[in-house]
Enzyme design. Structure first.
Site, PDB file in Angstrom:
ATOM      1  N   ASP A 161       0.814  -1.209   0.000  1.00 31.11           N
ATOM      2  CA  ASP A 161       0.000   0.000   0.000  1.00 31.11           C
ATOM      3  C   ASP A 161       0.851   1.264   0.000  1.00 31.11           C
ATOM      4  OD1 ASP A 161      -2.119  -1.711   0.078  1.00 31.11           O
ATOM      5  OD2 ASP A 161      -3.169  -0.657   1.673  1.00 31.11           O
TER       6      ASP A 161
ATOM      7  N   LYS B  14      -4.107  -6.147   2.755  1.00 28.72           N
ATOM      8  CA  LYS B  14      -5.204  -6.898   2.136  1.00 28.72           C
ATOM      9  C   LYS B  14      -4.909  -8.384   2.097  1.00 28.72           C
ATOM     10  CE  LYS B  14      -6.382  -2.788   1.616  1.00 28.72           C
ATOM     11  NZ  LYS B  14      -5.086  -2.285   2.042  1.00 28.72           N
TER      12      LYS B  14
ATOM     13  N   GLU C 139      -7.027   4.174  -0.407  1.00 30.20           N
ATOM     14  CA  GLU C 139      -6.539   4.824   0.812  1.00 30.20           C
ATOM     15  C   GLU C 139      -5.948   6.174   0.416  1.00 30.20           C
ATOM     16  OE1 GLU C 139      -5.170   1.236   3.798  1.00 30.20           O
ATOM     17  OE2 GLU C 139      -3.657   2.398   2.769  1.00 30.20           O
TER      18      GLU C 139
ATOM     19  N   SER D 137      -5.557   5.500   5.239  1.00 33.39           N
ATOM     20  CA  SER D 137      -4.524   4.566   5.676  1.00 33.39           C
ATOM     21  C   SER D 137      -4.554   4.407   7.185  1.00 33.39           C
ATOM     22  CB  SER D 137      -3.155   5.087   5.233  1.00 33.39           C
ATOM     23  OG  SER D 137      -2.115   4.410   5.902  1.00 33.39           O
TER      24      SER D 137
END
Length: 552
Positions: A78, A121, A440, A466
């Site tokens: 991410d 995830k 995010e 986030s």
């Protein structure tokens, strides 16, 4: 055993021949077949060491009399995907991960599985599969990275995103930014604070799906390999005992996980992920329960990004077993775990080693838990905020909307210093359907914090924030703009009222005005034209339902 279907009987001679091409012996064919599901990749710092972890798992499986077979699934970082189109693929990857594991395990009829994971995830995707397949399974998370140190203070990924805002505000030079860049991430592992990756690792342990003490030890420590080996040994026992995920993933286990999350002040993303996992386990987990438990469970651990303590501190204080020990008057102590024992048995000998890091129930950081669920005419279904990351000055706020139809538009305005004290930045068409992918948005929130505006500017979005976000940042607004939610018809200057203690999110418009605006609203054309995101947008359910995939 499930695996007998590919290795027993005359008609399975071809299957045995193929297995022997792998070096499998006749003796091996009599052992439980264990899938070692590894999300190793050399592009994600949290996963680049997982081959070592998987090797330790396989050694444990073999020492306990099992036969391990390893395969991989995907992993998105991410941090690397943040702030651009790549982030649209992050949440959707959760469903691909779950599906890919299902395909491999079902096709090859494994008896059990060890899920080697580490980030945002990937961990929930693996747990969704564990619940879906319901064969003996155990999770091994990869552990957090070490903290960087700069001028005597610990730094990490979140420090870097906020430093961008400090440079934009003239508070930091580009030379100092470069120094931070070189020091912030000194090892493999998930980012060092209570961001989504580490929150999910802690939640996994609290659910009872990983061994006690799995979540907090560093990625690069020997304890990580010992836990991995012990988990490999334990999964063979789970097969023998026929202890399955749905024996563990009960409503009591999910409540325990939510309570631990509240005590840690964890990421708002756990609301999405726990909801998705509960759906796979066929357990009712309404959003109202998150709020109910938040009212009951105090915030005990003042972790980065809202506090000073890192995962290293949490580990030294006793880790998740110590957090659960402190919470024991509130927890379901009879919940079964992958150890085969109850939570009560697991934490019986545990002590809190640092009461500054894991505060007592009688002296919490905040009297309520980390996450609040808001509702109102701007969020008729729900919105989510990390309440413990907000300055007391901003728990109640009213300000004019500055409305943007994408993260990029908002970021441009922030860097151009178009946002003023008191404003409410609204970023819409970033929901699961409209994004698509529910990005995010750490870049806008961290930049605002770095510019010194986190105590005067709020952010509201139908996208996500986030786990590294701090400040009055309200996400998951549902219905989202793409579904014709009220956020779709906000205009610049509309006055938005935020009241976290009362769980309210409203816009100062009459019901009649909102109805009239919505009558003239027309859906925006989907930004994605082809590929996975188009299919995802067509199938994804709203955020308040966990953003899981539904029927076409």
């Amino acid at each position: 055993m499930r695996s007998d279907v590919i290795k027993r009987g005359i008609e399975r001679a071809p299957h045995r021949a193929l297995l022997k091409a792998l070096g499998t012996t006749d003796n091996d064919l009599g052992k439980p077949f264990i899938a070692v599901v590894n999300s190793f990749t050399t592009v994600v710092p949290g996963h680049a060491h997982l081959n070592q972890v998987a090797d330790a798992v396989k050694a444990g499986v073999m020492s306990a009399g099992g036969m391990p077979f390893e395969f991989n699934t995907i992993a998105i970082c991410d941090g690397l995907a943040m702030g651009h189109e790549g982030m649209k693929y992050s949440l959707p990857s959760r469903e691909l991960i779950a599906d890919s594991i299902e395909v491999m395990v079902q096709a090859h009829r494994f008896d059990g599985m060890v899920l080697v994971t580490n980030c945002d995830k990937i961990t929930p995707g693996m747990l969704m599969t564990a619940a879906r397949l319901n064969i003996p399974a155990i999770v091994v998370t990869g552990g957090p990275m070490l903290s960087g140190v700069y001028k005597g203070r610990r730094i990490g990924t979140a420090s870097m995103f906020e430093a961008v805002g400090e440079v934009a505000a003239g508070k930091m030079s580009e030379e100092e930014l470069k120094t931070l860049e070189d020091l912030a991430c000194p090892s493999y592992g998930s980012c060092n604070g209570m961001f989504t990756a580490n929150t999910m690792a802690c939640v996994t342990e609290a659910l009872g799906m990983s061994l006690p003490g799995c979540a907090a030890p560093s990625a690069v420590g020997a304890a990580r390999l010992r836990i991995a080996k012990a988990s490999g040994e334990r999964v063979v026992e789970l097969v023998t005992e026929d202890l399955k995920p749905l024996d563990i993933l009960t409503s009591e286990a999910f409540e325990n996980a939510v309570m631990v999350d509240m005590a840690l002040g964890g990421s708002t993303n756990t609301v999405l992920h726990l909801s998705a996992m509960a759906k796979e386990a066929e357990v009712s987990l309404p959003l109202t329960l998150f709020d109910e438990l938040s009212r009951r469970v105090p915030h005990l651990c003042n972790m980065v990004p809202s506090g000073p303590y890192t995962m290293e501190d949490l580990d030294a204080a006793g880790g998740i077993p110590a957090v659960m020990k402190e919470l024991s008057p509130l927890l379901h102590l009879n919940a079964v775990t992958v150890t085969g024992k109850t939570v009560e048995d697991n934490i019986e000998q545990t002590v809190v080693l640092d009461a500054n890091v894991i505060r007592p129930l009688t002296n919490p950081v905040h009297p309520e838990g980390g996450i609040a669920i808001l509702k109102g005419n701007l969020a008729p279904k729900s919105a989510v905020v990390k309440a413990t990351a907000i300055s007391p000055k901003m728990l109640v706020h009213k300000g004019p909307a500055k409305v943007f139809d994408s993260e990029e538009e908002a970021m441009k305005a922030i860097l151009n210093k178009e946002i003023r004290e008191g404003d409410v930045v609204v970023i819409r068409y970033e929901g699961p359907k409209g994004g698509p992918g529910m990005r995010e948005m750490l870049s806008p929130t961290a930049t605002i914090a770095g510019m010194g505006l986190s105590e005067s500017v709020a952010l509201v979005t139908d996208g996500r924030f986030s786990g590294a976000t701090r400040g009055p940042c309200i996400g998951h607004v549902s219905p989202e703009a793409a579904d014709g939610g009220p956020i779709a018809v906000l205009r610049n200057g509309d006055m938005i009222e935020i009241d976290v203690p009362k769980r309210k999110l409203n816009v100062e418009l009459t019901d009649e005005e909102l109805r009239n605006r919505l009558k003239s609203w027309k859906p925006k054309q989907l930004k994605a034209r082809k590929g996975y995101l188009v299919r995802y947008s067509q199938l994804v359910q709203p955020a308040h339902m966990g953003s899981v995939l539904g029927k076409a």
